[in-house]
Design a protein around this motif. Structure first.
Motif, PDB file in Angstrom:
ATOM      1  N   ILE A 136       5.727  17.353  -0.004  1.00  0.00           N
ATOM      2  CA  ILE A 136       5.547  15.970  -0.439  1.00  0.00           C
ATOM      3  C   ILE A 136       4.974  15.085   0.666  1.00  0.00           C
ATOM      4  O   ILE A 136       4.066  14.290   0.408  1.00  0.00           O
ATOM      5  CB  ILE A 136       6.881  15.398  -0.963  1.00  0.00           C
ATOM      6  N   PHE A 154      -0.956  17.126  -8.591  1.00  0.00           N
ATOM      7  CA  PHE A 154      -1.085  17.636  -7.229  1.00  0.00           C
ATOM      8  C   PHE A 154       0.182  18.343  -6.768  1.00  0.00           C
ATOM      9  O   PHE A 154       0.130  19.165  -5.858  1.00  0.00           O
ATOM     10  CB  PHE A 154      -1.414  16.483  -6.276  1.00  0.00           C
ATOM     11  N   THR A 155       1.301  18.004  -7.387  1.00  0.00           N
ATOM     12  CA  THR A 155       2.517  18.702  -6.999  1.00  0.00           C
ATOM     13  C   THR A 155       2.417  20.179  -7.340  1.00  0.00           C
ATOM     14  O   THR A 155       3.060  21.006  -6.692  1.00  0.00           O
ATOM     15  CB  THR A 155       3.724  18.079  -7.706  1.00  0.00           C
ATOM     16  N   LEU A 166       1.313  15.711   0.721  1.00  0.00           N
ATOM     17  CA  LEU A 166       0.647  15.130  -0.437  1.00  0.00           C
ATOM     18  C   LEU A 166       0.580  13.620  -0.293  1.00  0.00           C
ATOM     19  O   LEU A 166      -0.413  12.988  -0.651  1.00  0.00           O
ATOM     20  CB  LEU A 166       1.386  15.512  -1.713  1.00  0.00           C
ATOM     21  N   SER A 167       1.658  13.064   0.232  1.00  0.00           N
ATOM     22  CA  SER A 167       1.665  11.619   0.429  1.00  0.00           C
ATOM     23  C   SER A 167       0.569  11.209   1.400  1.00  0.00           C
ATOM     24  O   SER A 167      -0.152  10.226   1.188  1.00  0.00           O
ATOM     25  CB  SER A 167       3.046  11.211   0.956  1.00  0.00           C
ATOM     26  N   TYR A 168       0.407  12.013   2.449  1.00  0.00           N
ATOM     27  CA  TYR A 168      -0.622  11.685   3.417  1.00  0.00           C
ATOM     28  C   TYR A 168      -2.014  11.853   2.821  1.00  0.00           C
ATOM     29  O   TYR A 168      -2.922  11.060   3.079  1.00  0.00           O
ATOM     30  CB  TYR A 168      -0.450  12.560   4.656  1.00  0.00           C
ATOM     31  N   ALA A 185      -1.497  11.896 -11.423  1.00  0.00           N
ATOM     32  CA  ALA A 185      -2.024  12.596 -10.258  1.00  0.00           C
ATOM     33  C   ALA A 185      -0.899  13.271  -9.492  1.00  0.00           C
ATOM     34  O   ALA A 185      -1.063  14.392  -8.987  1.00  0.00           O
ATOM     35  CB  ALA A 185      -2.759  11.609  -9.355  1.00  0.00           C
ATOM     36  N   LYS A 186       0.225  12.603  -9.411  1.00  0.00           N
ATOM     37  CA  LYS A 186       1.331  13.192  -8.666  1.00  0.00           C
ATOM     38  C   LYS A 186       1.759  14.502  -9.299  1.00  0.00           C
ATOM     39  O   LYS A 186       1.925  15.515  -8.615  1.00  0.00           O
ATOM     40  CB  LYS A 186       2.496  12.203  -8.647  1.00  0.00           C
ATOM     41  N   CYS A 206       2.128   1.932  -3.380  1.00  0.00           N
ATOM     42  CA  CYS A 206       1.153   2.431  -4.353  1.00  0.00           C
ATOM     43  C   CYS A 206       1.066   3.940  -4.331  1.00  0.00           C
ATOM     44  O   CYS A 206       0.553   4.546  -5.267  1.00  0.00           O
ATOM     45  CB  CYS A 206      -0.234   1.861  -4.040  1.00  0.00           C
ATOM     46  N   ASN A 207       1.517   4.529  -3.279  1.00  0.00           N
ATOM     47  CA  ASN A 207       1.426   5.974  -3.178  1.00  0.00           C
ATOM     48  C   ASN A 207       2.442   6.588  -4.131  1.00  0.00           C
ATOM     49  O   ASN A 207       3.637   6.365  -3.993  1.00  0.00           O
ATOM     50  CB  ASN A 207       1.725   6.379  -1.732  1.00  0.00           C
ATOM     51  N   PRO A 208       1.963   7.372  -5.106  1.00  0.00           N
ATOM     52  CA  PRO A 208       2.919   7.889  -6.081  1.00  0.00           C
ATOM     53  C   PRO A 208       3.907   8.872  -5.484  1.00  0.00           C
ATOM     54  O   PRO A 208       4.949   9.146  -6.074  1.00  0.00           O
ATOM     55  CB  PRO A 208       2.034   8.577  -7.116  1.00  0.00           C
ATOM     56  N   PHE A 209       3.572   9.404  -4.334  1.00  0.00           N
ATOM     57  CA  PHE A 209       4.485  10.360  -3.724  1.00  0.00           C
ATOM     58  C   PHE A 209       5.584   9.674  -2.935  1.00  0.00           C
ATOM     59  O   PHE A 209       6.428  10.345  -2.349  1.00  0.00           O
ATOM     60  CB  PHE A 209       3.705  11.306  -2.801  1.00  0.00           C
ATOM     61  N   TYR A 210       5.529   8.370  -2.897  1.00  0.00           N
ATOM     62  CA  TYR A 210       6.560   7.647  -2.166  1.00  0.00           C
ATOM     63  C   TYR A 210       7.616   7.198  -3.147  1.00  0.00           C
ATOM     64  O   TYR A 210       7.319   6.510  -4.117  1.00  0.00           O
ATOM     65  CB  TYR A 210       5.949   6.445  -1.449  1.00  0.00           C
ATOM     66  N   CYS A 263      -6.365   1.757  -2.282  1.00  0.00           N
ATOM     67  CA  CYS A 263      -4.915   1.555  -2.353  1.00  0.00           C
ATOM     68  C   CYS A 263      -4.491   0.879  -3.646  1.00  0.00           C
ATOM     69  O   CYS A 263      -3.743  -0.092  -3.630  1.00  0.00           O
ATOM     70  CB  CYS A 263      -4.417   0.737  -1.169  1.00  0.00           C
ATOM     71  N   ASP A 299       0.830  -1.205   0.000  1.00  0.00           N
ATOM     72  CA  ASP A 299       0.000   0.000   0.000  1.00  0.00           C
ATOM     73  C   ASP A 299       0.858   1.245   0.000  1.00  0.00           C
ATOM     74  O   ASP A 299       0.547   2.233  -0.664  1.00  0.00           O
ATOM     75  CB  ASP A 299      -0.914   0.004   1.238  1.00  0.00           C
ATOM     76  N   GLY A 356      -3.249   2.665  -6.224  1.00  0.00           N
ATOM     77  CA  GLY A 356      -2.291   3.479  -6.950  1.00  0.00           C
ATOM     78  C   GLY A 356      -2.910   4.341  -8.020  1.00  0.00           C
ATOM     79  O   GLY A 356      -2.196   4.962  -8.792  1.00  0.00           O
ATOM     80  N   TRP A 415      -2.798  11.507  -0.248  1.00  0.00           N
ATOM     81  CA  TRP A 415      -3.038  10.357  -1.113  1.00  0.00           C
ATOM     82  C   TRP A 415      -3.460   9.154  -0.304  1.00  0.00           C
ATOM     83  O   TRP A 415      -4.382   8.423  -0.661  1.00  0.00           O
ATOM     84  CB  TRP A 415      -1.769  10.043  -1.900  1.00  0.00           C
ATOM     85  N   GLU A 416      -2.761   8.961   0.797  1.00  0.00           N
ATOM     86  CA  GLU A 416      -3.103   7.822   1.646  1.00  0.00           C
ATOM     87  C   GLU A 416      -4.542   7.876   2.088  1.00  0.00           C
ATOM     88  O   GLU A 416      -5.237   6.871   2.152  1.00  0.00           O
ATOM     89  CB  GLU A 416      -2.216   7.874   2.877  1.00  0.00           C
TER      90      GLU A 416
END
Lengths: 144, 587
Positions: free
Chosen positions: B305, B298-299, B308-310, B294-295, A117-121, B319, A114, B321, B312-313
Motif C-alpha cells: 500500500i 491497482f491493489t 501504491l500510495s507513492y 483505481a484503488k 485525495c490519495n485513495p490509498f490513504y 491531485c 492532496d 483524486g 498515486w502521488e
C-alpha cells in the motif's frame, strides 16, 4: 481531530487528538514539544466550541496564537473536517509575522488535502506522503 | 609538489599540451585528487606549477580512470611506468598528464612511447565505471552551464538504454555518438573523443555533450540495481525548465531512434494495453477513473500500500483524486516498472508527464472521442429489435474500426447488412460511397416520425429510391412503429435535398447525438414517409387512448373525493354526538 505541531520547526498533525504527523527540526526536546501541543489542544477545543454554529471560513480556520509561553508561541489551525494543525515556534523567531503563519497553515492545509485525495490513504493513518514531507521540510527550512 | 614537478620535469620530456587537453587533464586530475583530499581545482597553468594542497592524485581513482580507458592491463602498466609514477611512487600532475597523453596515444593506436606524446593527439577516452568518478563527474555537470544541457538529456537517455542492456559502455558509444554527430562545428576528430571527455570539448565548442557524468552515472546506478529514472532524473530536474522543450523534441526523435527500452517511456503496445485497461474501468476515455475504482484495480497488482500510495502521488499530477487517461497510463507504467524491479523514481519522469503522454499519443484519444460521440448517440435512440442488433454490431465495429474511412464504413455496412435482415444494399452502398468521413452509422435508426410526414410532399426526389426499395419499406415499417419520437425536427429539412444532406451529414458525425441518427435516417429514406404516416396514426391513437384513460381517472378521482368529503362529514357528526353524550356519562 488531527493536529499538526510545528516548532521552530516542529510539525505535528493530529487526528482525533492523536498524532497523524509529527515533525521537528531541532530533534531534541521533542517530548517537550509534544507536551506543549497536548496542552494546547485543549485551547484549540475551547476555541472551536466557542465558535459555535458560526460558518467556518478561512479566517476562523486560523485560530491564531493559542498561548505564549516564555520560550515558545503556539499557533493553531483547524480544518473543516476538524483536523487540527498546531505549530510551535520559537519565540526568538520574531521575524515570523501573523501573515506568514497563516500562509504556512494554508500550505499545510493544501498539502493535507492532496494527501487525502490519495485513495490509498486511509484517514487516521500516519501521513507518509513524500510530497507532504517535502513541503513541510521546505517550510521549516524557511522558518529557521 | 615542487619535488614532483621537478622530478617529473626532470625525468621526462617537456609536455606540450593544447589548451583543451590542459583543461581536460586538469579536471581529471582534480577529480582523481579530490578523493585524496582537497583537490587542487586549479587551472592548467597552475597545475603544472607547484600547487599547494593535494599534489598527488590518489592511486585508487587514478587506477580506476586508467581502467576506464579500457586499454589492456599491460598497456596501462607500461603507461604507468613511462609516465614516471612508478619511479616517483605517486601520481603528480606531470605524471598524470603524461599518463593521460599516453593513454590517448594508445587509444589512437600509437605505441606507448614517450615519443608518441610529442605529437598532437586526441583526448583519451574513458569509460568511467566507478561511483566516485560519477560523483565527481556529477559535480562537473553543474559546472557546465546551459551548453551542456541538451546533450545532457540525450546522454541521459543513453544511460537509460545502457542500463536496460546491462551493457558495458562501449555499446553505448555508437548510439550516443549519433546525436553528437549533429553539431557541425565539432572538431573533426571529435568522433574519436568519447562522450566521457566531451566536457573538455565543451569548453571549446558551444554545443557539446556532457556524457561522462551520465555514463558514469549509469554504472553507478547499475550496482544499485536498475534505478533508471532516479539519479538521472534528479539533476535533470535542476535544469528542467530550460531544456524541457528541447528534451521533449529530442525524446520524440529518440523515440524513433535507438532507445526503445527506456524504462520510463511507454511503448506503443504498452500504451494500447493501458488504454484498454482504462476502458475496462471507465468506458469514456476522456473522463476520469475515480480514486476508489483505481484503488481496487491497482491493489490487484499486489504491490504494498505505501508503494501504491507513492505511485498515486507521482501520477496524479493535479491531485484531484481521480486519474485521467494519461495519468492512468503513467500510474500503470510505474506499477509495471516496479513489479519488474525498478525502484520508483523521486519524481515523475518527464516521459510520464501527462502533457507529454497526451502529446505523444494523441491518436487514441481522438479515436475514443469519435467512438464516444457515436456511442452517445446510440442510447438516444431506442431501437426496435433488429435495429438494436444492428446498432450493437455497428458499435462493435466502431470499436474495432475507430477510424472513419470510406472503406471502413463500407465494411461496416457490409457486416451490418449480412448480420441483419434489413436489406438496404443500394442505399447503404450509395451512402457510404457518397459520404466521406462519416462514421459507420447503424443501418436504420428510427426515422423521425412526426416531422418527416410533412416532408413527404417535398421529398419528391426521394421517391425513385422509394420505389427502388419497396421491400425495405415492408420490412422496416413494422419495426419502425415502435420507434420513439425523439428525432429533432431539423433533420427532415436536411433530408430534403439529398446531396446537401450528405454534405451536412458528413459534418454531423462530430456532433454527439445528431450525427448517426440523421445519417441513419437518410437511409430508410424511401421507407420513412410511409412509416411516418403510419407512425402518426399510431401516435394519434395512443394520444386518444391516453386521453380516455385520463378522463376515466379524473372521474374516478372526483368520485372518490366526493366520498371522502361525505365520510368526513359523518365523522364530524359522530364526534359531535360523542361530545354531547360525554358530559352525561361523566356526571
Amino acid at each position: 481531530m488531527g493536529w499538526i505541531l510545528v516548532t521552530s520547526a516542529t510539525v505535528i498533525l493530529f487526528l482525533q487528538n492523536y498524532p497523524l504527523y509529527i515533525r521537528s527540526v531541532p530533534t531534541e526536546n521533542e517530548l517537550k514539544f509534544h507536551y506543549m501541543v497536548h496542552t494546547s489542544l485543549d485551547v484549540v477545543d475551547e476555541k472551536i466550541s466557542a465558535m459555535g454554529k458560526a460558518l467556518v471560513d478561512q479566517r476562523e480556520l486560523y485560530l491564531g496564537l493559542l498561548y505564549p509561553t516564555e520560550d515558545y508561541k503556539v499557533y493553531g489551525y483547524v480544518t473543516n473536517s476538524k483536523v487540527k494543525f498546531v505549530m510551535v515556534v520559537d519565540s526568538s523567531n520574531t521575524a515570523l509575522r501573523d501573515n506568514e503563519i497563516r500562509s504556512m497553515f494554508r500550505k499545510l492545509h493544501n498539502s493535507y488535502t492532496d494527501v487525502m485525495c490519495n485513495p490509498f490513504y486511509n484517514p487516521g493513518d500516519r501521513i507518509q506522503s513524500r510530497a507532504f514531507d517535502g513541503m513541510v521540510t521546505s517550510m521549516m527550512i524557511q522558518v529557521c | 609538489m615542487e619535488a614532483a614537478a621537478s622530478g617529473g620535469c626532470g625525468s621526462g620530456p617537456p609536455l606540450l599540451l593544447s589548451e583543451g587537453e590542459q583543461q581536460c587533464y586538469s579536471e581529471l586530475f582534480a577529480r582523481c585528487a579530490g578523493a585524496a583530499g582537497g583537490g587542487p581545482g586549479s587551472g592548467p597553468p597552475e597545475a603544472a606549477r607547484a600547487a599547494p594542497g593535494a599534489s598527488t592524485a590518489a592511486s585508487g581513482p587514478v587506477a580506476d580512470l586508467f581502467r576506464a580507458s579500457q586499454l589492456p592491463a599491460e598497456t596501462l602498466h607500461q603507461i604507468t611506468e613511462l609516465c614516471g609514477a612508478k619511479r616517483v611512487g605517486y601520481f603528480g600532475p606531470t605524471q598524470f598528464y603524461v599518463a593521460l597523453k599516453l593513454i590517448a596515444a594508445a587509444q589512437s593506436g600509437l605505441p606507448v612511447r614517450i615519443e608518441s606524446i610529442k605529437c598532437e593527439l586526441p583526448l583519451p577516452r574513458f569509460m568511467m565505471s566507478k561511483t566516485d568518478a560519477e560523483i565527481r563527474f556529477g559535480n562537473m555537470a553543474e559546472l557546465h552551464g546551459t551548453k551542456v544541457q541538451i546533450p545532457y538529456l540525450i546522454t541521459e537517455k543513453n544511460t537509460f538504454k545502457r542500463m536496460d542492456d546491462e551493457d558495458k559502455q562501449q555499446e553505448t558509444q555508437s548510439p550516443t555518438m549519433s546525436p553528437l554527430a549533429s553539431p557541425p562545428s565539432s572538431p573533426p576528430h571529435y568522433q574519436r573523443v568519447p562522450l566521457s571527455h566531451g566536457y573538455s570539448k565543451l569548453r571549446k565548442s558551444t554545443e557539446q555533450m556532457h556524457p561522462a557524468p551520465y555514463e558514469a552515472r549509469q554504472p553507478l546506478v547499475q550496482p544499485e540495481g536498475p534505478s533508471l529514472g532516479g539519479p538521472g532524473a534528479k539533476p535533470l530536474r535542476h535544469q528542467a525548465s530550460l531544456i524541457r522543450s528541447f528534451s521533449v523534441e529530442r525524446e520524440l526523435q529518440d523515440n524513433n531512434s535507438s532507445y526503445p527500452d527506456e524504462p520510463w517511456r511507454i511503448t506503443e503496445e504498452q500504451r494500447e494495453y493501458y488504454v484498454n485497461q482504462f476502458r475496462s474501468l471507465q468506458p469514456d476515455p476522456s473522463s476520469f477513473i475515480s480514486g476508489s475504482v483505481a484503488k481496487n484495480f491497482f491493489t490487484k497488482s499486489k504491490l504494498s500500500i505505501p508503494e501504491l500510495s507513492y505511485i498515486w502521488e507521482l501520477s496524479d499530477a493535479d491531485c484531484d483524486g481521480a486519474l485521467s487517461l494519461p495519468e492512468f497510463c503513467a500510474a500503470f507504467h510505474l506499477i509495471v516498472a516496479r513489479k519488474n524491479g525498478y525502484p520508483l523514481p523521486e519524481g515523475l519522469p518527464p516521459t510520464l508527464q501527462p502533457e507529454y503522454l497526451q502529446a505523444a499519443f494523441p491518436k487514441p484519444k481522438w479515436e475514443c472521442a469519435l467512438f464516444d460521440s457515436y456511442s452517445e448517440s446510440v442510447p438516444a435512440n431506442q431501437q426496435p429489435r433488429d435495429l438494436n442488433r444492428m446498432e450493437k454490431l455497428s458499435i462493435k465495429d466502431m470499436a474495432d474500426f475507430p477510424v472513419p474511412t470510406q472503406d471502413v464504413t463500407g465494411d461496416d455496412k457490409q457486416a451490418l447488412k449480412s448480420a441483419t435482415d434489413e436489406a438496404l444494399p443500394k442505399d447503404m452502398s450509395e451512402d457510404s460511397a457518397s459520404k466521406s468521413g462519416l462514421l459507420p452509422p447503424p443501418p436504420a435508426l428510427p426515422p423521425r416520425p412526426c416531422p418527416s410526414q410533412s416532408e413527404q410532399a417535398s421529398e419528391a426526389e426521394l421517391h425513385p429510391q422509394l420505389n427502388r426499395a419497396p421491400s425495405q419499406a415492408a420490412e422496416s415499417s413494422p419495426a419502425k412503429k415502435d420507434i420513439p419520437y425523439s428525432q429533432p425536427p431539423s433533420k427532415p429539412i436536411r433530408r430534403k435535398f439529398r446531396p446537401e444532406n450528405q454534405a451536412t451529414e458528413s459534418q454531423e458525425p462530430t456532433t454527439a447525438v445528431g450525427g448517426p441518427a440523421s445519417v441513419a435516417t437518410v437511409k430508410p429514406h424511401p421507407t420513412v414517409q410511409k412509416q411516418s404516416s403510419k407512425q402518426k396514426k399510431a401516435i394519434q391513437t395512443a394520444i386518444r387512448k391516453n386521453k380516455e384513460a385520463n378522463a376515466v381517472l379524473a372521474r374516478l378521482n372526483s368520485e372518490l373525493q366526493q366520498q371522502l368529503k361525505e365520510v368526513h362529514q359523518e365523522r364530524i357528526a359522530l364526534e359531535n354526538q360523542l361530545e354531547q353524550l360525554r358530559p352525561v356519562t361523566v356526571l
